[in-house]
Design a protein around this motif. Structure first.
Motif, PDB file in Angstrom:
ATOM      1  N   ILE A   6       0.843  -1.191   0.000  1.00  0.00           N
ATOM      2  CA  ILE A   6       0.000   0.000   0.000  1.00  0.00           C
ATOM      3  C   ILE A   6       0.882   1.246   0.000  1.00  0.00           C
ATOM      4  CG2 ILE A   6      -1.665   1.353   1.339  1.00  0.00           C
ATOM      5  CD1 ILE A   6      -2.801  -1.287   2.381  1.00  0.00           C
ATOM      6  N   ASN A   7       0.593   2.145  -0.930  1.00  0.00           N
ATOM      7  CA  ASN A   7       1.263   3.441  -1.015  1.00  0.00           C
ATOM      8  C   ASN A   7       0.173   4.493  -0.839  1.00  0.00           C
ATOM      9  OD1 ASN A   7       2.606   5.784  -1.671  1.00  0.00           O
ATOM     10  ND2 ASN A   7       3.547   4.976  -3.529  1.00  0.00           N
ATOM     11  N   SER A   8      -0.003   4.939   0.401  1.00  0.00           N
ATOM     12  CA  SER A   8      -1.107   5.828   0.747  1.00  0.00           C
ATOM     13  C   SER A   8      -0.631   7.269   0.777  1.00  0.00           C
ATOM     14  CB  SER A   8      -1.670   5.421   2.115  1.00  0.00           C
ATOM     15  OG  SER A   8      -2.734   6.241   2.490  1.00  0.00           O
ATOM     16  N   GLY A   9      -1.177   8.098  -0.126  1.00  0.00           N
ATOM     17  CA  GLY A   9      -0.821   9.510  -0.173  1.00  0.00           C
ATOM     18  C   GLY A   9      -1.893  10.375   0.450  1.00  0.00           C
ATOM     19  N   SER A  10      -1.782  11.684   0.243  1.00  0.00           N
ATOM     20  CA  SER A  10      -2.724  12.603   0.867  1.00  0.00           C
ATOM     21  C   SER A  10      -4.121  12.481   0.274  1.00  0.00           C
ATOM     22  CB  SER A  10      -2.230  14.042   0.718  1.00  0.00           C
ATOM     23  OG  SER A  10      -2.011  14.348  -0.650  1.00  0.00           O
ATOM     24  N   SER A  11      -4.221  12.158  -1.014  1.00  0.00           N
ATOM     25  CA  SER A  11      -5.547  12.056  -1.643  1.00  0.00           C
ATOM     26  C   SER A  11      -5.645  10.840  -2.561  1.00  0.00           C
ATOM     27  CB  SER A  11      -5.855  13.330  -2.437  1.00  0.00           C
ATOM     28  OG  SER A  11      -4.912  13.503  -3.475  1.00  0.00           O
ATOM     29  N   SER A  12      -4.728   9.885  -2.410  1.00  0.00           N
ATOM     30  CA  SER A  12      -4.757   8.705  -3.282  1.00  0.00           C
ATOM     31  C   SER A  12      -4.175   7.503  -2.545  1.00  0.00           C
ATOM     32  CB  SER A  12      -3.967   8.955  -4.576  1.00  0.00           C
ATOM     33  OG  SER A  12      -2.590   9.101  -4.279  1.00  0.00           O
ATOM     34  N   ILE A  13      -4.508   6.309  -3.052  1.00  0.00           N
ATOM     35  CA  ILE A  13      -3.929   5.064  -2.539  1.00  0.00           C
ATOM     36  C   ILE A  13      -3.561   4.193  -3.739  1.00  0.00           C
ATOM     37  CG2 ILE A  13      -4.301   2.964  -1.179  1.00  0.00           C
ATOM     38  CD1 ILE A  13      -6.532   4.514   0.320  1.00  0.00           C
ATOM     39  N   LYS A  14      -2.285   3.805  -3.826  1.00  0.00           N
ATOM     40  CA  LYS A  14      -1.868   2.810  -4.817  1.00  0.00           C
ATOM     41  C   LYS A  14      -1.661   1.489  -4.089  1.00  0.00           C
ATOM     42  CE  LYS A  14       1.764   4.820  -6.713  1.00  0.00           C
ATOM     43  NZ  LYS A  14       2.901   5.028  -7.641  1.00  0.00           N
ATOM     44  N   TYR A  15      -1.975   0.384  -4.757  1.00  0.00           N
ATOM     45  CA  TYR A  15      -1.788  -0.912  -4.110  1.00  0.00           C
ATOM     46  C   TYR A  15      -1.447  -1.982  -5.135  1.00  0.00           C
ATOM     47  CZ  TYR A  15      -6.665  -1.641  -5.628  1.00  0.00           C
ATOM     48  OH  TYR A  15      -7.826  -1.741  -6.383  1.00  0.00           O
ATOM     49  N   GLN A  16      -0.733  -3.021  -4.675  1.00  0.00           N
ATOM     50  CA  GLN A  16      -0.472  -4.215  -5.467  1.00  0.00           C
ATOM     51  C   GLN A  16      -0.542  -5.424  -4.546  1.00  0.00           C
ATOM     52  OE1 GLN A  16       2.801  -4.524  -8.200  1.00  0.00           O
ATOM     53  NE2 GLN A  16       2.562  -2.436  -8.966  1.00  0.00           N
ATOM     54  N   LEU A  17      -1.044  -6.528  -5.079  1.00  0.00           N
ATOM     55  CA  LEU A  17      -1.154  -7.766  -4.326  1.00  0.00           C
ATOM     56  C   LEU A  17      -0.238  -8.810  -4.958  1.00  0.00           C
ATOM     57  CD1 LEU A  17      -2.733  -9.250  -2.021  1.00  0.00           C
ATOM     58  CD2 LEU A  17      -4.315 -10.029  -3.804  1.00  0.00           C
ATOM     59  N   PHE A  18       0.631  -9.410  -4.134  1.00  0.00           N
ATOM     60  CA  PHE A  18       1.586 -10.417  -4.593  1.00  0.00           C
ATOM     61  C   PHE A  18       1.355 -11.724  -3.847  1.00  0.00           C
ATOM     62  CE2 PHE A  18       3.655  -6.335  -5.135  1.00  0.00           C
ATOM     63  CZ  PHE A  18       4.362  -6.431  -6.315  1.00  0.00           C
ATOM     64  N   LEU A  19       1.540 -12.850  -4.535  1.00  0.00           N
ATOM     65  CA  LEU A  19       1.677 -14.111  -3.826  1.00  0.00           C
ATOM     66  C   LEU A  19       2.951 -14.042  -2.976  1.00  0.00           C
ATOM     67  CD1 LEU A  19       0.651 -16.602  -6.620  1.00  0.00           C
ATOM     68  CD2 LEU A  19      -0.365 -16.530  -4.330  1.00  0.00           C
ATOM     69  N   ILE A  31      -6.564   4.307  -6.276  1.00  0.00           N
ATOM     70  CA  ILE A  31      -7.759   4.992  -5.784  1.00  0.00           C
ATOM     71  C   ILE A  31      -7.425   6.480  -5.734  1.00  0.00           C
ATOM     72  CG2 ILE A  31      -9.395   5.198  -3.866  1.00  0.00           C
ATOM     73  CD1 ILE A  31      -8.540   2.312  -3.093  1.00  0.00           C
ATOM     74  N   GLU A  32      -8.150   7.277  -6.513  1.00  0.00           N
ATOM     75  CA  GLU A  32      -7.854   8.700  -6.647  1.00  0.00           C
ATOM     76  C   GLU A  32      -9.007   9.561  -6.138  1.00  0.00           C
ATOM     77  OE1 GLU A  32      -5.623   9.502 -10.600  1.00  0.00           O
ATOM     78  OE2 GLU A  32      -6.979   7.849 -11.053  1.00  0.00           O
ATOM     79  N   ASN A  38     -16.451  12.569  -6.705  1.00  0.00           N
ATOM     80  CA  ASN A  38     -16.163  11.876  -7.972  1.00  0.00           C
ATOM     81  C   ASN A  38     -14.884  11.043  -7.865  1.00  0.00           C
ATOM     82  OD1 ASN A  38     -14.451  14.094  -7.830  1.00  0.00           O
ATOM     83  ND2 ASN A  38     -14.420  14.424 -10.036  1.00  0.00           N
ATOM     84  N   GLY A  39     -14.729  10.325  -6.749  1.00  0.00           N
ATOM     85  CA  GLY A  39     -13.575   9.458  -6.573  1.00  0.00           C
ATOM     86  C   GLY A  39     -13.494   8.416  -7.678  1.00  0.00           C
ATOM     87  N   LEU A  40     -12.266   8.022  -8.019  1.00  0.00           N
ATOM     88  CA  LEU A  40     -12.061   7.081  -9.122  1.00  0.00           C
ATOM     89  C   LEU A  40     -11.205   5.911  -8.645  1.00  0.00           C
ATOM     90  CD1 LEU A  40     -12.389   6.486 -12.180  1.00  0.00           C
ATOM     91  CD2 LEU A  40     -10.254   7.747 -12.551  1.00  0.00           C
ATOM     92  N   ILE A  41     -11.679   4.691  -8.929  1.00  0.00           N
ATOM     93  CA  ILE A  41     -10.926   3.481  -8.604  1.00  0.00           C
ATOM     94  C   ILE A  41     -10.600   2.749  -9.901  1.00  0.00           C
ATOM     95  CG2 ILE A  41     -10.920   1.278  -7.368  1.00  0.00           C
ATOM     96  CD1 ILE A  41     -13.044   2.444  -5.497  1.00  0.00           C
ATOM     97  N   THR A  42      -9.323   2.492 -10.125  1.00  0.00           N
ATOM     98  CA  THR A  42      -8.880   1.668 -11.250  1.00  0.00           C
ATOM     99  C   THR A  42      -8.281   0.397 -10.669  1.00  0.00           C
ATOM    100  OG1 THR A  42      -8.379   3.657 -12.532  1.00  0.00           O
ATOM    101  CG2 THR A  42      -7.465   1.577 -13.329  1.00  0.00           C
ATOM    102  N   HIS A  43      -8.878  -0.743 -10.986  1.00  0.00           N
ATOM    103  CA  HIS A  43      -8.484  -2.029 -10.398  1.00  0.00           C
ATOM    104  C   HIS A  43      -8.142  -2.984 -11.531  1.00  0.00           C
ATOM    105  CE1 HIS A  43      -8.489  -5.146  -7.261  1.00  0.00           C
ATOM    106  NE2 HIS A  43      -9.147  -5.931  -8.099  1.00  0.00           N
ATOM    107  N   GLU A  44      -6.886  -3.486 -11.543  1.00  0.00           N
ATOM    108  CA  GLU A  44      -6.426  -4.399 -12.601  1.00  0.00           C
ATOM    109  C   GLU A  44      -6.167  -5.781 -12.028  1.00  0.00           C
ATOM    110  OE1 GLU A  44      -4.121  -2.918 -16.316  1.00  0.00           O
ATOM    111  OE2 GLU A  44      -3.128  -2.090 -14.549  1.00  0.00           O
ATOM    112  N   ILE A  45      -6.621  -6.795 -12.753  1.00  0.00           N
ATOM    113  CA  ILE A  45      -6.416  -8.185 -12.361  1.00  0.00           C
ATOM    114  C   ILE A  45      -5.562  -8.859 -13.431  1.00  0.00           C
ATOM    115  CG2 ILE A  45      -7.578 -10.380 -11.874  1.00  0.00           C
ATOM    116  CD1 ILE A  45     -10.120  -8.554 -11.451  1.00  0.00           C
ATOM    117  N   PHE A  46      -4.572  -9.649 -12.994  1.00  0.00           N
ATOM    118  CA  PHE A  46      -3.685 -10.325 -13.937  1.00  0.00           C
ATOM    119  C   PHE A  46      -3.861 -11.830 -13.795  1.00  0.00           C
ATOM    120  CE2 PHE A  46      -1.601  -6.467 -12.256  1.00  0.00           C
ATOM    121  CZ  PHE A  46      -1.661  -5.686 -13.395  1.00  0.00           C
ATOM    122  N   ARG A  47      -4.371 -12.457 -14.843  1.00  0.00           N
ATOM    123  CA  ARG A  47      -4.531 -13.914 -14.864  1.00  0.00           C
ATOM    124  C   ARG A  47      -3.925 -14.445 -16.156  1.00  0.00           C
ATOM    125  NH1 ARG A  47     -10.111 -13.185 -12.631  1.00  0.00           N
ATOM    126  NH2 ARG A  47     -10.100 -13.973 -10.502  1.00  0.00           N
ATOM    127  N   ALA A  48      -2.959 -15.338 -16.025  1.00  0.00           N
ATOM    128  CA  ALA A  48      -2.311 -15.944 -17.203  1.00  0.00           C
ATOM    129  C   ALA A  48      -1.847 -14.867 -18.180  1.00  0.00           C
ATOM    130  CB  ALA A  48      -3.248 -16.925 -17.895  1.00  0.00           C
TER     131      ALA A  48
END
Length: 401
Positions: A6-19, A31-32, A38-48
């Protein structure tokens, strides 16, 4: 089990999930506009190796709301990466300022949080957001080990001649006023990648992190010996909205002759200056467009921006007593060909000779832009602070904290 970064800033949060034992993230997100309707969430999933992207616009009133949304996406039935919160064994938090006492990745305790909070005055735009992220993560993932990884830690190897200011000793001894440096996680990551690529553990490197915030580091054999940011992230290079280095008398003049308050000066130097102050824009894509339209303000801004970097290259080559490679990284460093060209122009005396055609190519991964005959390698290495934090969490776990 998983590691959540988690990289939590003053008005945003970046995150990555690892095994637990993989360098490849299974999902990531941003999360912006926290605190806005008008908050914005961009969520990416990586499969194969196939990415699936979700974009959600919703009210995100605070960090807790944002983190709850993230946790919900991680377990949402149709896109679930985990079954429940207990599967996250470790959470790694990026913390910008660790001062002189928090100098390596550390398991977060009440005492550690107090030390981070005590540094609010030195990183007012960052450390408060980190504490919010830590406290919410403790609520949402109570079984996880929370670990702080500090941006200042990589610069703790600076010799005293590089980190001290020429002011009375008491300001260092009593108040901790010294050079701390920032973007250390990024500088450490790309320096390590360059050393591996060069196959030279003793390589003399200058790493150049250019984003909205900008900094440089002189790295010898993997150890940082100097860096451009100082007590706070304001010093050094021209940045998106920060002035970078400026004669302190300018501030005294504005205070004494123009009636500026400390609060107004803080806002002026941190939020209204840099490329924004010179051009009206802080996004280099906008300024690049204006440059190519022969806008005089954009032309001056680019030249000033590159000139400041060139001066640091000269200084750091002297400090290193030589130079094996320049490393460009972060959003501008990785993507803005014009910046790289202007920085490397007329630097042949240091063996810096950029291949103009290669520089224009938009490729992924590590790139070597050195022209034939150039003895100093010119590398572009994408930074990955989240992966660097995940690796530090693993290392700390292997050591048993």
């Amino acid at each position: 089990m998983y590691i959540l970064v988690i990289n939590s800033g003053s008005s945003s949060i970046k995150y990555q999930l690892f095994l637990q034992h993989s360098d490849q993230p299974v999902c990531s997100g941003l999360i912006e506009r926290i605190g806005q309707d008008n908050g914005l969430i961009t969520h990416e999933i990586f499969r194969a190796d196939v990415a699936q992207t979700l974009k959600l616009e919703q009210s995100i009133k605070d960090h807790e709301t944002g983190m709850q949304a993230m946790a919900g996406l991680l377990t949402r039935e149709d896109i679930a990466m985990i079954d429940n919160a207990a599967q996250i064994g470790t959470i790694g938090h990026r913390v910008v300022h660790g001062g002189e006492t928090l100098t390596k990745p550390t398991v977060i305790t009440a005492e550690v949080k107090e030390k981070i909070m005590a540094l609010y005055a030195l990183a007012p735009l960052h450390n408060p957001g980190h504490i919010k992220g830590i406290e919410v993560a403790e609520k949402l993932f109570p079984a996880a080990t929370q670990i702080a990884v500090f941006d200042t830690a990589f610069h703790q190897t600076l010799p005293e001649r590089a980190f001290r200011y020429a002011i009375p000793d008491k300001f260092y001894l009593e108040d901790g006023i010294r050079v701390y440096g920032f973007h250390g996680i990024s500088h450490q990551y790309v320096a390590g990648a360059a050393i591996t690529w060069l196959k030279d553990p003793g390589a003399k490197l200058i790493t150049i992190h250019l984003g909205n915030g900008c900094s440089m580091a002189a790295v010898s054999g993997g150890r940082c010996i100097d860096t451009s940011m100082g007590l706070t992230p304001l010093d050094g290079l021209v940045m998106g909205t920060r002035s970078g280095a400026i004669d302190p008398s300018v501030l005294l003049y504005l205070q004494q002759q123009k009636g500026y308050t400390a609060e107004q000066l803080t806002g002026l130097l941190n939020k209204q200056s840099g490329m924004l102050g010179l051009t009206g824009y802080n996004d280099m894509r906008d300024i690049s467009r204006l440059y190519h339209e022969n806008d005089p303000a954009a032309k001056l801004a680019y030249e000033l921006y590159a000139y400041r970097i060139k001066k640091f290259i000269g200084a750091y080559t002297a400090a290193l007593n030589g130079l094996d490679a320049l490393v460009f990284t972060a959003g501008v460093g990785e993507n803005d060909a014009l910046t790289r060209e202007l920085v490397c122009r007329d630097m042949e005396f240091l063996g810096i000779n950029i291949d103009i055609a290669k520089n224009q190519l938009r490729e992924k991964g590590l790139r070597d832009l050195t022209a034939g005959g150039g003895r100093t390698r010119i590398l572009v290495i994408p930074t990955n602070e989240e992966l660097a934090i995940a690796r530090e969490c693993r290392r700390l776990g292997a050591e048993g904290h």
